[in-house]
Motif scaffolding. Sequence first.
Motif, PDB file in Angstrom:
ATOM      1  N   LYS A   1     -10.044   5.819   4.345  1.00  0.00           N
ATOM      2  CA  LYS A   1      -9.690   6.536   3.218  1.00  0.00           C
ATOM      3  C   LYS A   1     -10.785   7.342   2.846  1.00  0.00           C
TER       4      LYS A   1
ATOM      5  N   LEU B   1     -12.393  -5.714  -1.389  1.00  0.00           N
ATOM      6  CA  LEU B   1     -11.168  -4.725  -0.998  1.00  0.00           C
ATOM      7  C   LEU B   1     -10.120  -5.504  -0.376  1.00  0.00           C
TER       8      LEU B   1
ATOM      9  N   PHE C   1      -8.896  -0.171   5.988  1.00  0.00           N
ATOM     10  CA  PHE C   1      -7.891   0.911   5.450  1.00  0.00           C
ATOM     11  C   PHE C   1      -8.774   1.634   4.543  1.00  0.00           C
TER      12      PHE C   1
ATOM     13  N   THR D   1      -7.825  -4.335   1.701  1.00  0.00           N
ATOM     14  CA  THR D   1      -7.719  -4.129   3.087  1.00  0.00           C
ATOM     15  C   THR D   1      -9.186  -3.159   3.465  1.00  0.00           C
TER      16      THR D   1
ATOM     17  N   TYR E   1       4.641   1.845   1.103  1.00  0.00           N
ATOM     18  CA  TYR E   1       6.241   1.634   0.453  1.00  0.00           C
ATOM     19  C   TYR E   1       6.274   0.702  -0.740  1.00  0.00           C
TER      20      TYR E   1
ATOM     21  N   THR F   1       9.590  -1.397  -2.018  1.00  0.00           N
ATOM     22  CA  THR F   1      10.559  -1.409  -0.886  1.00  0.00           C
ATOM     23  C   THR F   1      10.792  -2.938  -0.468  1.00  0.00           C
ATOM     24  N   ASN F   2      11.891  -3.488  -0.191  1.00  0.00           N
ATOM     25  CA  ASN F   2      12.132  -4.706   0.446  1.00  0.00           C
ATOM     26  C   ASN F   2      11.473  -5.017   1.682  1.00  0.00           C
TER      27      ASN F   2
ATOM     28  N   ARG G   1      -8.278  12.436   4.513  1.00  0.00           N
ATOM     29  CA  ARG G   1      -6.940  11.564   4.392  1.00  0.00           C
ATOM     30  C   ARG G   1      -6.408  11.285   5.795  1.00  0.00           C
TER      31      ARG G   1
ATOM     32  N   LEU H   1      13.078  -5.130   5.329  1.00  0.00           N
ATOM     33  CA  LEU H   1      13.071  -3.891   6.284  1.00  0.00           C
ATOM     34  C   LEU H   1      12.195  -3.903   7.432  1.00  0.00           C
TER      35      LEU H   1
ATOM     36  N   GLU I   1      -6.145   8.124   6.528  1.00  0.00           N
ATOM     37  CA  GLU I   1      -5.806   6.806   6.475  1.00  0.00           C
ATOM     38  C   GLU I   1      -4.227   6.701   7.120  1.00  0.00           C
TER      39      GLU I   1
ATOM     40  N   SER J   1       0.696  -1.194  -0.139  1.00  0.00           N
ATOM     41  CA  SER J   1      -0.141  -0.050  -0.186  1.00  0.00           C
ATOM     42  C   SER J   1       0.788   1.290   0.082  1.00  0.00           C
TER      43      SER J   1
END
Lengths: 397, 360
Positions: free
Chosen positions: B256, B247, B252, B249, B114, B117-118, B266, B121, B268, B112
């Motif tokens: 939203k 949906l 969330f 999630t 990031y 991104t790995n 905003r 992390l 969320e 959602s």
Amino acid sequence: MTGRKKGGLLLILALGLYLLLSGSSSDLLPWARDITQVRLMRTMALDVGEEDLIQVTLSGGLQQQNEDPDTIPLLLSQQGLTVFGSVQALQTESDGYVEMGHLSDCVIGEVLAREGIEGLADFLERDFSMRLGTRLFLLAGDTGENALRMTSSKTTALTDRLESISQNRTYGGKDWPFTVRAYLAETEDNGVALLPVLELADNPDYDPESQGEQPEREIHLTGLAYLTDQKLTGTLTGEESRGASLLSGWDQLDRFQVELPNGTVAGIRLVLSQCRWEPEFDETGRLTAVTARLEVQGELNELTGWADLTDTTVLEALEQGFLSQVAGLAQAALDRSQGDGADFLHIRRQLVYQCPAHSTRLLAHWEDWFPTVELRAMAEGRVERSYDVDLPMEEGA
Amino acid sequence: MEQERMTTRQMAILLFCGLLAPLLRVIPEETGPLAGEGGWAAPLLALPVFLLALWALGRTFRRLPRTAGIPQMYRLAYGAGLGGLLTAATALWLAVMGAFNLRLYGESFVSSIYTDTNIWLFLVVMMAVVCLVSCRGFATVCRMGRLFFYVLVITVGLVILLGVREVRLYHLWPVWLQGWDGLLLSAGPVLSVLGFSVPILYCKGRTSEHGQGEKILAAWFSLLCLLLSAVGAVIIGLFGWQTAIRLQTPFFSMAKEVTLGEITERIEAIVAAVWVFSDLAMLAAQVCAIGEYGKELWRGGSRRWLICGAGVVVILGAAWMDSATFELQELWKGLQGWNAVICYGLPLSACLLLRVRRRI
């Protein structure tokens, strides 16, 4: 803290600093976008492109002009096999990152609406950056791209006009009812969903020599249309649209003109409309009739002529005229719905909710019952004064 | 020493926080297809069954020494060998569920906010925080839960408050529209997730010495189920159950959508940030419980090393579950039966056996 613990902590801190500051681990850490390179999109138009591709046009609205106020809003257009594909293709066309998270309106061209908008609904539902609160509009007789291009100028953007329409046409505190969320819910209910229809009109103030000071065309809300299985199948007339709005209880700007017996014409503004559905079942449990009982309230805004509204008979005539017009409009919408076999008012859902004891039979037999059931509209309510039109201005205001 | 500083109330609050995130993954996603309009009522239907299970366990533990937990009960009921094996199975299951929750937590960020991104992390940072807190002891984790409770309840309350004005009642009623059987079955997924709390609650014996444990637990779990029903009602009332279950999630997505004019648009991002507390609470509780079970299996072992070891196992497990959210959801559906066996079946059968053999 022991020496070994201190050593371990320092090692972790050093590793953390290395990861954060070295810049050599871009695949591990989240990366931020330069905000000056982000292009916020506000309005999306969808049309049928060449060779049946989907054409997506995006407009940035007026806030994109901050750097140079003498330009018209940013417009980007691309074609692709899917809505998502077209949006991705736009990333290469823009000089920055195209951000869709602030998209507030979506205008669908008539040709695409007739072919079907499953892809759009699915994209808006799945893509996490999109909002289900995005407002949906259909554009009659033209393409959405034209709507975006021709209604933009240095001082106006289509987004602002659509926002104005959505804010002014609903009752105070209520939200615009034609969003992606409502569209999906209505389509899931029985496959039929209402959407508002826009039309382009010539702008009388437009001057071709003005170089973008005025938009070439204006845009107006003209009524409602319904989609069956995500395809545009019917456009309601003005009366039917007003009736459907009354039964749904959302249009605040509807107004009525009632002629009194003495020839005086009263201008009445609708300020409240609530609908209650009353079913009638026969002894076998079959649905025989449904009454839409509208509770409305009007405000008298104008009298062209003279009428003594303290006289009960005059007031009753005024109210009767108003209520019969309201009932007439609602009846027109009901007749159209039944005539087309499209329950765009979601009467079944309302009856199932209000009469749970009959819910199983209603769900099982609705398709058989709906074409023959008697649909009636009745209006109750009164006309209030907004201010006393008979008094001189300084007293009545 | 530490056990005396923990109360049933603290434990209940920690589980309240920790169960919010996994429960809102099944409401309405799993309850909706079963109960349709009634998907929001599943927590209320699951509550009596869950409280009955807690009552049965509470009655048994009241007859055991105060420090006796599930490992001691298994030993008493099944003997040292089989009892130890079942204790190990419970610890292993907690690690599997921990890995599953950790993976889903990481996926929620990667899919959602990031993107690109790995996931490592998020897995490593979360587990590092979990181990850091858990090494301080179960009581510290419980005190942390109390702080999280206020933040989470205020956030969820705000989302409910802002969302309720958009709710359409015809999306919620009648609850039996998809059939009574579906409505009753919808309690299953909720019960299964509530089961996470059983091996944690009784991992080290009774936490309250006043004999009020069951009443306190009943009050807190009732509050949890009421809150979840309210959230479920707002989600289904906002989207309709058919849209809500599609949906990724729903909670969330609801966050939203809710706004209050121009003031609270905003929100969320705040909700997603706060939601980490729920995942953190559940993971910390699971890791602490693994430490307790581990200590019973390996008497000489240091609890801290056991917790750190459990953390490493959970991270590796989460990384091994190298699959998309869709597959994880399918995996969870397959694991629900096992979860019911280990979280309810084994402890309750041990209770029954002890009563039948008149060992308590």
